[in-house]
Every structure is written in C-alpha cells, then in structure tokens.
Design a protein around this motif. Sequence first.
Motif, mmCIF file in Angstrom:
data_model
loop_
_atom_site.group_PDB
_atom_site.id
_atom_site.type_symbol
_atom_site.label_atom_id
_atom_site.label_comp_id
_atom_site.label_asym_id
_atom_site.label_seq_id
_atom_site.Cartn_x
_atom_site.Cartn_y
_atom_site.Cartn_z
ATOM 1 N N UNK A 188 -1.043 7.981 -15.890
ATOM 2 C CA UNK A 188 -0.464 9.473 -15.862
ATOM 3 C C UNK A 188 -0.719 10.165 -14.829
ATOM 4 N N UNK A 189 0.226 11.150 -14.580
ATOM 5 C CA UNK A 189 0.664 11.998 -13.749
ATOM 6 C C UNK A 189 -0.954 12.637 -13.284
ATOM 7 N N UNK A 190 -1.329 12.601 -11.987
ATOM 8 C CA UNK A 190 -2.437 13.363 -11.458
ATOM 9 C C UNK A 190 -3.478 12.217 -11.198
ATOM 10 N N UNK A 191 -3.259 10.856 -11.258
ATOM 11 C CA UNK A 191 -4.126 9.812 -11.123
ATOM 12 C C UNK A 191 -4.217 9.593 -9.612
ATOM 13 N N UNK A 192 -5.451 9.436 -8.991
ATOM 14 C CA UNK A 192 -5.531 9.188 -7.765
ATOM 15 C C UNK A 192 -5.005 7.819 -7.318
ATOM 16 N N UNK A 193 -4.120 7.741 -6.485
ATOM 17 C CA UNK A 193 -3.447 6.630 -6.102
ATOM 18 C C UNK A 193 -3.751 6.227 -4.802
ATOM 19 N N UNK A 194 -4.730 6.712 -3.987
ATOM 20 C CA UNK A 194 -5.087 6.251 -2.876
ATOM 21 C C UNK A 194 -5.563 4.751 -2.813
ATOM 22 N N UNK A 195 -4.909 4.023 -1.865
ATOM 23 C CA UNK A 195 -5.570 2.530 -2.029
ATOM 24 C C UNK A 195 -6.660 2.242 -0.687
ATOM 25 N N UNK A 196 -7.741 1.717 -1.325
ATOM 26 C CA UNK A 196 -8.857 1.411 -0.458
ATOM 27 C C UNK A 196 -8.647 -0.110 -0.213
ATOM 28 N N UNK A 203 0.788 -1.157 0.229
ATOM 29 C CA UNK A 203 -0.088 0.000 0.036
ATOM 30 C C UNK A 203 1.020 1.479 0.050
ATOM 31 N N UNK A 204 1.996 1.214 0.946
ATOM 32 C CA UNK A 204 2.779 2.351 1.021
ATOM 33 C C UNK A 204 3.566 2.793 -0.447
ATOM 34 N N UNK A 205 3.997 1.838 -1.010
ATOM 35 C CA UNK A 205 4.605 1.862 -2.309
ATOM 36 C C UNK A 205 3.698 2.525 -3.321
ATOM 37 N N UNK A 206 2.451 1.743 -3.468
ATOM 38 C CA UNK A 206 1.385 2.028 -4.371
ATOM 39 C C UNK A 206 0.868 3.690 -4.140
ATOM 40 N N UNK A 207 1.028 4.235 -3.032
ATOM 41 C CA UNK A 207 0.489 5.473 -2.681
ATOM 42 C C UNK A 207 1.385 6.647 -3.166
ATOM 43 N N UNK A 208 2.416 6.003 -3.698
ATOM 44 C CA UNK A 208 3.402 7.248 -4.187
ATOM 45 C C UNK A 208 3.525 6.828 -5.642
ATOM 46 N N UNK A 209 2.848 8.144 -6.417
ATOM 47 C CA UNK A 209 2.805 7.763 -7.867
ATOM 48 C C UNK A 209 3.722 7.399 -8.874
ATOM 49 N N UNK A 210 3.716 6.551 -9.742
ATOM 50 C CA UNK A 210 4.982 6.286 -10.572
ATOM 51 C C UNK A 210 4.482 6.258 -12.130
#
Length: 416
Positions: free
Chosen positions: A118-126, A55-62
């Motif tokens: 793309x940049x700006x995508x909401x990467x919050x994990x639910x 979750x932690x890695x995924x909530x930083x956009x790449x």
Amino acid sequence: MRRAVAAAAAMTLAVAAGAAQEKRTMAADLLKDPAVKAALDAAKANEPQTIEDQIRFCEVAAPPFKEAARGNLLKSTFEQLGLQNVRVDKAGNVLGDRSGAGPRPRFVIAAHLDTVFPEGTDVTVKREGAVLRGPGIADDCRGLAVLVATVRALKEANIQTPGSITFVADVGEEGLGDLRGMKQLFNETMKGEVDRFVSIDGTGVSITNVAVGSHRYRVTFKGPGGHSFGAFGLANPIGAMGRAIAKISDLPVPREPKTTFNVGRVGGGTSVNAIPFEGWMEVDMRSADPAALASVDANFHKAVDSAVAEENERWGKPRMITVTKDLVGDRPAGSTPEDAPIVQTALAVNRALGFAATLGEGSTDANLPMSLRIQAVTIGAGGRGTGAHALDEAFDSTGAWQGTQRAVLLTIALAR
Ligand SMILES: [Zn+2]
C-alpha cells in the motif's frame, strides 16, 4: 495431460518431437551468430547496470492502481534507449516498439509495474553484498530491470530481427488489479496484433505454460438485525453465512487438475448482544482447468443460495436474509500446450544455455493471452527471490545475469 486415442497421441508426440528438434537446432544456431553472441555478452557485461535499474525502479512506489510514477520512469527509460512510439495506454501500460524487417510476427514481452504494497510503504532498497532487500525487489522490479536490459543488449549488439517487438511495463497484475493491464492490452490497445507473448515474472530460469485461473468473491449477507433477546426469532445473516461456509467446506473438487477453494476473510456484526444486520466473507477458488473452475464456481453459488434459504426457513421468515455475491477477481485459466512453438522455443533456449528445461504452472499476466489461445509463457528473471509479497522480500543477485541472457536469447528467437 489428457490422452484420447493412442494413434492421435503418437502423432502428437511425433509432431512435438519434430518441432522440438527444429527449435533446438534453431536456438543452438542462434548462439553461433556473432551478433547474438554480442548481445549475450552485453547482457552479462551490463548486469551491474541492470541491478542499478532494479533498485532505481523499486525505490519509486507502485501501489495497486497507483503505478503512474513508476510507469513514467519506465517511459523515460524506454525513450532513452531509443524505442519507438513510446506511449501510455488508457489503463497505464507503458509500451515501446522495436521494429523488425516487417511488422509481423509481433512479439510482446512484458513485466508488471505494480506491487501488493500500500501507499506509504518504505520502499528503500538495502544492499548486503549480492543480496538486495526491499518490497517488490524481485516481484517484479527484477522483471522490469530484465525487460530494460533486453532492450539495451539488442541495441548495443545492433540486433536485426525479421519480426517486430513491443516492450511493455504493465499495470494491474497483482491481487485486485485483476489483470486490468493485460485486459486493456489484449482487448483494446494491441487487439489482434500480438502473435507471441512472454511475461517476465518471478526469478530463476523457470518457464510457465499453464495458467491457474481464479475467481474471487466478496459475499455480503443482510437482514434487519435487532436485540439478541428482545428480537430473538429474526433470521441471522451470520447464521446464513455459517451455513454457507459449512457447505463450501464440503464442496467436492478434483485432485487433478488441482482445484481449490478458500474462505479467507470473514466479518460483520456490531455487538455480542445484537442480531447482526450484516455479515461478509471473501472466497477464492482456483484451477488450471477452465471447466473445473466453472464447476466449483457454480457449486459455490448453489451453496450460498441454499444456505440463505435454510436460514430463512429455520426461522419461518422467507426472504428476510438477502445475499449479494460480488466478483472481485477473475483471472482466466488456460495453458499453452507443451508442443506449441513458443514452449518448444523456450525449452530449447534453456537447453542451449545449459539450464534445466522444465515446465511449471502459475498465475501471472500470461493467464489472459493463454485464455485467448495466444501463444504465451511466463519466464523467471534470473537470480533467486524470497519473501514475495512480504515486507522483507529479498533478491539474491548471484549469477542473475544468466536470467538476463536467457531473456535476451528468447526475445531474439521469438522475434522471427
Ligand atoms: Zn509478479
């Protein structure tokens, strides 16, 4: 699979059977080693931490070509877990070493940092019970989490290996990233130093030993353009493109090895009453067989060139329409043979842990080492992923620790 002569085939099978038996015994013996058992226990016990990491890695956009922030997170994680010589190479790959008794064999295990989003995508994990939802949560945040979980399990169990291991969080796996992380790794950063390679990508306990290669082109047709009535008689770039698409649609391709083509996007023109000055299309071709891929590629070039010539000829305007074909994606095809030690080891590890031992094909980071004939496979990272490359991507973590254990045991087996 091709069979030349019966005798050669029989010999290959005998050799493969011998190697299979040997690898099976080795994987089963490893399970009896108390240190190895401790590493597998750690992998299971640490699974909640592995999910937290995922979750932690995924909530930083790449996003494509912008993996640096997530890369930094992996870099600090590698450092905290005591990997040596933690570094970032020219392409942005993050590397960390774990020394064995000797430098060789050198085993490299990797997961990719980049996503298609793309940049700006909401990467919050639910999180809904065992199910995690978020862009990239399975592909390949799960791979990154298992990569780190492997480092942690080896450390906690104080595993000593004869050979050395390099852990890599790499860039440029997806789409137009075009395997630039792997190209940097194998052609420069670790050139000549990699004996075995595993990519952790996808979910489940799959093993992939065949790399489907692809060529992608953006093709642009150009002409002078003009009024649809007043300038009638000019050759038309979209006319040439239409002829090209018709020819591509008729290209003969083998069913085995599966070889494909697709015109995926088209565009151009300015108005219904203007002869366009430009038309463009994007074309994708794939095969697991390098020769078949080269052949469909050559036929594609011929189809486009003759379409342009026909359009110019139709209007009696030689060279009025011109065309450029830009290669925008080049993933080499290849495979690691079924009887190769790395494939036999991967199958033996799956059997030792009670998982299905079957092989598949795919298009991953392992394409590159396979094309260089370096022993390579891609493995799933446990759990079950759905909706890869879609915004509603999900990861069901039920029993996912089994994938972590498989990665740990395979790592120990390949670092010797
Ligand atoms: Zn992936």
